[in-house]
Design an enzyme around this catalytic site. Structure first.
Site, short mmCIF file in Angstrom:
data_model
loop_
_atom_site.label_atom_id
_atom_site.label_comp_id
_atom_site.label_asym_id
_atom_site.label_seq_id
_atom_site.Cartn_x
_atom_site.Cartn_y
_atom_site.Cartn_z
N GLY A 167 0.80 -1.23 0.00
CA GLY A 167 0.00 0.00 0.00
C GLY A 167 0.83 1.27 0.00
O GLY A 167 2.06 1.24 0.06
N ASP A 202 4.23 -4.21 -7.28
CA ASP A 202 3.62 -3.00 -6.71
C ASP A 202 4.21 -1.74 -7.32
O ASP A 202 3.73 -0.64 -7.05
CB ASP A 202 3.79 -2.98 -5.19
CG ASP A 202 5.23 -3.17 -4.76
OD1 ASP A 202 5.81 -4.22 -5.09
OD2 ASP A 202 5.78 -2.27 -4.12
N ASP A 221 7.53 5.15 -9.44
CA ASP A 221 8.34 4.87 -8.25
C ASP A 221 9.84 4.84 -8.55
O ASP A 221 10.44 3.78 -8.75
CB ASP A 221 7.92 3.56 -7.58
CG ASP A 221 6.72 3.78 -6.67
OD1 ASP A 221 6.14 4.88 -6.71
OD2 ASP A 221 6.35 2.86 -5.92
P1 AMP Z 1 9.13 0.52 -2.80
O1 AMP Z 1 9.66 -0.81 -3.18
O2 AMP Z 1 10.15 1.55 -2.41
O3 AMP Z 1 8.23 1.06 -3.86
O4 AMP Z 1 8.26 0.35 -1.46
C1 AMP Z 1 7.64 -0.83 -1.07
C2 AMP Z 1 6.61 -0.56 -0.01
O5 AMP Z 1 7.22 0.04 1.14
C3 AMP Z 1 5.50 0.38 -0.42
O6 AMP Z 1 4.32 -0.07 0.17
C4 AMP Z 1 5.94 1.69 0.16
O7 AMP Z 1 4.84 2.54 0.38
C5 AMP Z 1 6.59 1.26 1.45
N1 AMP Z 1 7.58 2.23 1.93
C6 AMP Z 1 8.80 2.50 1.41
N2 AMP Z 1 9.43 3.44 2.13
C7 AMP Z 1 8.60 3.79 3.15
C8 AMP Z 1 8.67 4.71 4.23
N3 AMP Z 1 9.74 5.48 4.43
N4 AMP Z 1 7.60 4.78 5.05
C9 AMP Z 1 6.53 4.02 4.88
N5 AMP Z 1 6.40 3.13 3.89
C10 AMP Z 1 7.42 3.02 3.02
MG MG Z 2 6.74 1.43 -4.62
#
Ligand code: AMP
Ligand code: MG
Length: 520
Positions: free
Chosen positions: A101, A273, A283
């Site tokens: 999410g 995702d 992203d």
């Molecule tokens: P990503 O692979 O960086 O796109 O992130 C994977 C998941 O981790 C996604 O659900 C992001 O929203 C969550 N996420 C990454 N960094 C953070 C953060 N600093 N705080 C909260 N959620 C994070």
């Molecule tokens: Mg992401």
């Protein structure tokens, strides 16, 4: 910002969670949760994209107003906004990860633009129900990387989410950049991203995993109606529409992969995702740009062992991700054959697109398999700068004396090239020029086509790091300069020649330049 007219169809038509706020939770029978950005103490506008602002009809005056700053820092909401975070799951590095999410993304609302619409999304504006154990924040370093790259990709002609603004929050965020136990405070920042849709493959996967099939159907219908209106009601029955839609998602994903391969972009974290349903690059995390042409390269140190998301594997991963999407929507179609056919067609579409792109990259009229295959091998014999090579190749003509000399600057260690290597390159060049001639392609036409296809200016890894280092010291002039150069990536811009140079040796193994982690 009176000119922004909101029409929040997603939150109006899809079910919300009963709770509001950032209390962590697993959603059920809901697609999103209402949550407000966390206010910040001392926001400062670092940059805004005039072109992205124009999409929204925002004037320079509006973008430099205090209201703009407060809204896009997350301190204020304006009439019509409906702040929320959406729920999705995903496969991370090949494994189902369950609910993920919008952990640090908050949608503010959909701006209606006369038939089209753009969602405003803050990244780094504080926790949401999906932040899991993390803080929902982002640091200047990673926000700047997202900001720069989304705009650079747009100017390159690669489908992408856009970036409207980059604002520092005045607050520190602690990060362990290299995951080596050296956590340190860094400047916090918020980026406002824009896209028609931030829906990911993982949204469909999450609903399928929860076995909420009625909601899966309603959500799919909503996405088709909103983002693929040409397909809506095209087929005689709903199943036909879903199949046509999946085929279209496969097409867009294949086309996106062709673009990434053309410009030498490596996303770095192609988890499901992070796959946009409308085929945009989304992203920007530990992404990177090929310097030396190396199909095995990935900038993401988190993936250093497996190299799942390496440059050369991106098209295959695109298909793997589409297969996961197919699994998720299978209950809507109840027949795997058309989905399998679409996945096969993905390969055909990608192959055809890649051949067309390689033909244009070489400035030819028709695809020459032998020439292309030989070149791709030659480029790996010695570390060869991909971007410089294709630009230099455009300048080589039949009458170029010692064509190899014209290419020497594309090699990182030209002194290591053996005479046999050089001879092979010379032979290839001679065959290449012969092929162009045989196809009736003039040197001039060839160069024009090549220079429209092969950018001169890309967001070289070390250039963004230089911009980050000076930004962290409070000097944003490099950001401005870089963005100006990247606005016209296919043009010769003598004043920006220094931004088209190959990676200096100091940047070869420097963190942030060639090595990045998911920590942001
Ligand atoms: P990503 O692979 O960086 O796109 O992130 C994977 C998941 O981790 C996604 O659900 C992001 O929203 C969550 N996420 C990454 N960094 C953070 C953060 N600093 N705080 C909260 N959620 C994070
Ligand atoms: Mg992401």
């Amino acid at each position: 910002m009176k000119s922004l007219n909101f029409d929040n169809q997603f939150t109006a038509q899809m079910p919300a969670d009963a709770d509001t706020g950032s209390q962590r939770k697993q959603l059920k029978n809901a697609l999103f949760a209402r949550v407000n950005p966390t206010p910040v103490s001392a926001p400062t506008l670092i940059h805004y994209s005039e072109d992205a602002a124009q999409l929204l009809g925002l004037s320079a005056e509006e973008c430099t107003s205090d209201e703009f700053l407060q809204v896009f820092a997350g301190n204020k909401q304006i009439a019509g906004m409906d702040a929320h975070a959406t729920c999705y799951g995903g496969h991370q590095f090949g494994n189902w990860a369950g609910q993920l999410g919008d952990g640090r993304a908050i949608n503010l609302g959909e701006v209606e633009l006369g038939g089209t619409h753009l969602m405003l999304q803050l990244k780094g504006a504080g926790p949401t129900p999906f932040s899991r154990t993390a803080d929902g924040l982002a640091v200047l370093r990673s926000s700047l990387r997202e900001y720069l790259c989304s705009e650079a990709m747009y100017y390159l002609g690669v489908p992408t989410t856009r970036a409207l603004s980059l604002i520092t929050t005045g607050e520190d965020v602690v990060r362990d950049m290299l995951y080596d136990g050296n956590a340190a405070p860094e400047k916090g920042a918020v980026v406002c991203r824009l896209s028609s849709s931030f829906v990911r493959f993982g949204h469909f996967q999450m609903l399928a995993a929860r076995q909420e099939l009625a909601l899966l159907k309603a959500f799919t219908d909503f996405v088709i109606q909103r983002e693929f209106p040409a397909l809506d009601n095209l087929a005689a029955d709903a199943k036909g529409t879903y199949i046509a839609w999946f085929e279209e998602v496969c097409h867009r994903t294949a086309d996106l992969m062709v673009h990434w391969m053309r410009v030498g972009f490596v996303h770095g974290v192609m988890n499901t995702d992070n796959m946009s349903i409308i085929g945009e690059t989304i992203d920007y995390g530990p992404y990177g740009w090929l310097e030396g042409f190396d199909p095995n390269w990935t900038p993401n140190t988190t993936d250093a062992g497996q190299r799942r998301y390496r440059y050369g594997q991106q098209p295959a991963i695109g298909q793997w991700n589409l297969m996961q999407l197919a699994n998720a929507i299978l209950p809507l179609i109840e027949d795997s054959k058309p989905l399998e056919d679409a996945l096969t067609a993905y390969v055909t579409r990608y192959e055809a697109g890649w051949q067309k792109t390689m033909t244009a990259k070489l400035g030819l009229r028709a695809y020459d398999k032998d020439l292309t295959d030989r070149l791709l091998t030659l480029l790996t014999v010695s570390e060869t700068d991909m971007t410089l090579f294709f630009r230099a190749l455009a300048g080589i003509a039949e009458d170029t004396p010692q064509p190899f000399t014209t290419l020497a600057h594309c090699y990182y260690t030209p002194e290591l090239l053996s005479d046999a290597d050089k001879a092979q390159i010379e032979t290839w060049l001679a065959d290449y020029l012969k092929a162009a001639k045989a196809q009736g392609q003039s040197d001039e036409d060839r160069a024009v086509l090549m220079n429209q296809t092969n950018p001169k200016y890309v967001l070289r890894n070390y250039l963004s790091q230089i911009a980050i280092d000076s930004a962290e010291a409070g000097d944003y002039s490099k950001v401005d300069e870089l963005l100006n150069a990247l606005k016209n990536p296919y043009d010769e811009q003598p004043e920006y020649e220094h931004l088209a140079e190959k990676r200096p040796e100091w940047a070869r193994n420097k963190a942030g330049c060639s090595m990045l982690s998911c920590s942001s």
